[in-house]
Motif scaffolding. Structure first.
Motif, mmCIF file in Angstrom:
data_model
loop_
_atom_site.group_PDB
_atom_site.id
_atom_site.type_symbol
_atom_site.label_atom_id
_atom_site.label_comp_id
_atom_site.label_asym_id
_atom_site.label_seq_id
_atom_site.Cartn_x
_atom_site.Cartn_y
_atom_site.Cartn_z
ATOM 1 N N LYS A 153 4.852 -10.600 11.387
ATOM 2 C CA LYS A 153 5.524 -11.843 10.994
ATOM 3 C C LYS A 153 5.248 -12.231 9.545
ATOM 4 O O LYS A 153 5.853 -13.158 9.027
ATOM 5 N N ILE A 154 4.318 -11.532 8.894
ATOM 6 C CA ILE A 154 3.933 -11.853 7.523
ATOM 7 C C ILE A 154 4.132 -10.612 6.656
ATOM 8 O O ILE A 154 3.670 -9.531 7.004
ATOM 9 N N ASP A 155 4.827 -10.769 5.541
ATOM 10 C CA ASP A 155 4.987 -9.702 4.552
ATOM 11 C C ASP A 155 4.453 -10.192 3.220
ATOM 12 O O ASP A 155 4.718 -11.320 2.811
ATOM 13 N N VAL A 156 3.698 -9.338 2.542
ATOM 14 C CA VAL A 156 3.179 -9.668 1.216
ATOM 15 C C VAL A 156 3.888 -8.774 0.215
ATOM 16 O O VAL A 156 3.838 -7.546 0.321
ATOM 17 N N ASN A 157 4.569 -9.378 -0.747
ATOM 18 C CA ASN A 157 5.321 -8.647 -1.775
ATOM 19 C C ASN A 157 6.283 -7.632 -1.158
ATOM 20 O O ASN A 157 6.321 -6.466 -1.529
ATOM 21 N N ASP A 158 7.038 -8.086 -0.156
ATOM 22 C CA ASP A 158 8.061 -7.282 0.534
ATOM 23 C C ASP A 158 7.502 -6.045 1.217
ATOM 24 O O ASP A 158 8.200 -5.044 1.363
ATOM 25 N N ALA A 159 6.253 -6.075 1.624
ATOM 26 C CA ALA A 159 5.642 -4.977 2.376
ATOM 27 C C ALA A 159 4.768 -5.579 3.465
ATOM 28 O O ALA A 159 4.214 -6.667 3.303
ATOM 29 N N GLY A 160 4.637 -4.858 4.561
ATOM 30 C CA GLY A 160 3.766 -5.312 5.628
ATOM 31 C C GLY A 160 2.323 -5.363 5.150
ATOM 32 O O GLY A 160 1.980 -4.857 4.084
ATOM 33 N N CYS A 161 1.465 -6.011 5.919
ATOM 34 C CA CYS A 161 0.076 -6.107 5.493
ATOM 35 C C CYS A 161 -0.826 -6.162 6.714
ATOM 36 O O CYS A 161 -0.365 -6.270 7.840
ATOM 37 N N LYS A 162 -2.110 -6.067 6.447
ATOM 38 C CA LYS A 162 -3.145 -6.221 7.463
ATOM 39 C C LYS A 162 -3.906 -7.500 7.153
ATOM 40 O O LYS A 162 -3.865 -7.988 6.013
ATOM 41 N N PRO A 163 -4.614 -8.062 8.140
ATOM 42 C CA PRO A 163 -5.311 -9.332 7.908
ATOM 43 C C PRO A 163 -6.315 -9.296 6.755
ATOM 44 O O PRO A 163 -6.513 -10.300 6.077
ATOM 45 N N ALA A 164 -6.931 -8.159 6.493
ATOM 46 C CA ALA A 164 -7.952 -8.077 5.454
ATOM 47 C C ALA A 164 -7.376 -7.774 4.071
ATOM 48 O O ALA A 164 -8.125 -7.675 3.105
ATOM 49 N N LYS A 165 -6.065 -7.659 3.947
ATOM 50 C CA LYS A 165 -5.465 -7.385 2.634
ATOM 51 C C LYS A 165 -5.801 -8.525 1.688
ATOM 52 O O LYS A 165 -5.770 -9.687 2.047
ATOM 53 N N THR A 166 -6.115 -8.168 0.456
ATOM 54 C CA THR A 166 -6.457 -9.198 -0.518
ATOM 55 C C THR A 166 -5.188 -9.792 -1.118
ATOM 56 O O THR A 166 -4.227 -9.092 -1.400
ATOM 57 N N LEU A 167 -5.230 -11.091 -1.292
ATOM 58 C CA LEU A 167 -4.104 -11.849 -1.819
ATOM 59 C C LEU A 167 -4.494 -12.384 -3.190
ATOM 60 O O LEU A 167 -5.623 -12.819 -3.395
ATOM 61 N N HIS A 168 -3.577 -12.311 -4.132
ATOM 62 C CA HIS A 168 -3.834 -12.769 -5.492
ATOM 63 C C HIS A 168 -2.812 -13.845 -5.854
ATOM 64 O O HIS A 168 -1.723 -13.899 -5.274
ATOM 65 N N ALA A 169 -3.138 -14.670 -6.820
ATOM 66 C CA ALA A 169 -2.193 -15.676 -7.303
ATOM 67 C C ALA A 169 -0.968 -14.958 -7.870
ATOM 68 O O ALA A 169 -1.080 -13.953 -8.556
ATOM 69 N N GLY A 170 0.210 -15.448 -7.536
ATOM 70 C CA GLY A 170 1.453 -14.830 -7.990
ATOM 71 C C GLY A 170 2.105 -13.963 -6.932
ATOM 72 O O GLY A 170 3.265 -13.575 -7.089
ATOM 73 N N ASP A 171 1.392 -13.641 -5.856
ATOM 74 C CA ASP A 171 1.978 -12.833 -4.780
ATOM 75 C C ASP A 171 3.034 -13.655 -4.040
ATOM 76 O O ASP A 171 2.987 -14.879 -4.001
ATOM 77 N N ARG A 172 3.988 -12.943 -3.422
ATOM 78 C CA ARG A 172 5.035 -13.589 -2.626
ATOM 79 C C ARG A 172 4.828 -13.236 -1.163
ATOM 80 O O ARG A 172 4.604 -12.080 -0.824
ATOM 81 N N LEU A 173 4.929 -14.238 -0.301
ATOM 82 C CA LEU A 173 4.784 -14.036 1.133
ATOM 83 C C LEU A 173 6.064 -14.425 1.849
ATOM 84 O O LEU A 173 6.690 -15.434 1.513
ATOM 85 N N HIS A 174 6.451 -13.625 2.834
ATOM 86 C CA HIS A 174 7.536 -13.953 3.752
ATOM 87 C C HIS A 174 6.864 -14.274 5.085
ATOM 88 O O HIS A 174 6.205 -13.415 5.667
ATOM 89 N N ILE A 175 7.037 -15.494 5.555
ATOM 90 C CA ILE A 175 6.360 -15.967 6.759
ATOM 91 C C ILE A 175 7.404 -16.331 7.796
ATOM 92 O O ILE A 175 8.343 -17.084 7.511
ATOM 93 N N SER A 176 7.245 -15.793 9.014
ATOM 94 C CA SER A 176 8.136 -16.119 10.133
ATOM 95 C C SER A 176 7.320 -16.828 11.204
ATOM 96 O O SER A 176 6.362 -16.268 11.727
ATOM 97 N N ARG A 177 7.704 -18.065 11.488
ATOM 98 C CA ARG A 177 7.053 -18.835 12.557
ATOM 99 C C ARG A 177 8.143 -19.330 13.492
ATOM 100 O O ARG A 177 8.825 -20.304 13.192
#
Length: 130
Positions: free
Chosen positions: A36-60
């Motif tokens: 349900k969460i994509d970081v910079n148009d790619a799937g991710c894992k919970p431990a992936k590091t997030l930086h300022a400027g990243d884009r998230l797609h969130i589905s709730r």
């Protein structure tokens, strides 16, 4: 609340919890594991590091958000502080508003009242005939 100048990277599940997208980290982790969460148009894992400027797609549920990370935090603070961590894109806000308006126009799709005894029998007969 920790300032973004002190943090260079934060786990995605921690940030989603701190930004108040999910009530608990475990719910954020489940959403990430469920795709349900994509970081910079790619799937991710919970431990992936997030930086300022990243884009998230969130589905709730029915809600779809596209947000840009403005600041990082590992601590959950009050709602105004959490809203300062991200900015929703214009396209995402417009799409959410359009979906909200569509739901309002359609109205409640369910029945207005519970079926009475005769209607329940008819429904049961209909289901049994299928």
């Amino acid at each position: 609340m920790t300032a973004s100048t002190e943090l260079n990277a934060v786990r995605v599940d921690v940030w989603l919890w701190a930004a108040r997208f999910f009530k608990t980290r475990s719910l954020a982790k489940q959403a990430i594991d469920g795709g349900k969460i994509d970081v910079n148009d790619a799937g991710c894992k919970p431990a992936k590091t997030l930086h300022a400027g990243d884009r998230l797609h969130i589905s709730r549920g029915e809600e779809r958000l596209e947000v840009e990370v403005l600041a990082l935090s590992e601590k959950r603070g009050p709602a105004p502080a959490a809203q300062a961590l991200y900015r929703e894109t214009e396209a995402s806000a417009a799409a959410r508003e359009q979906a909200r308006e569509q739901r309002r126009l359609v109205g409640a799709a369910g029945p207005l009242r519970r079926p009475d005894k005769q209607e329940r029998r008819e429904l049961r007969r209909l289901k049994d005939s299928l």
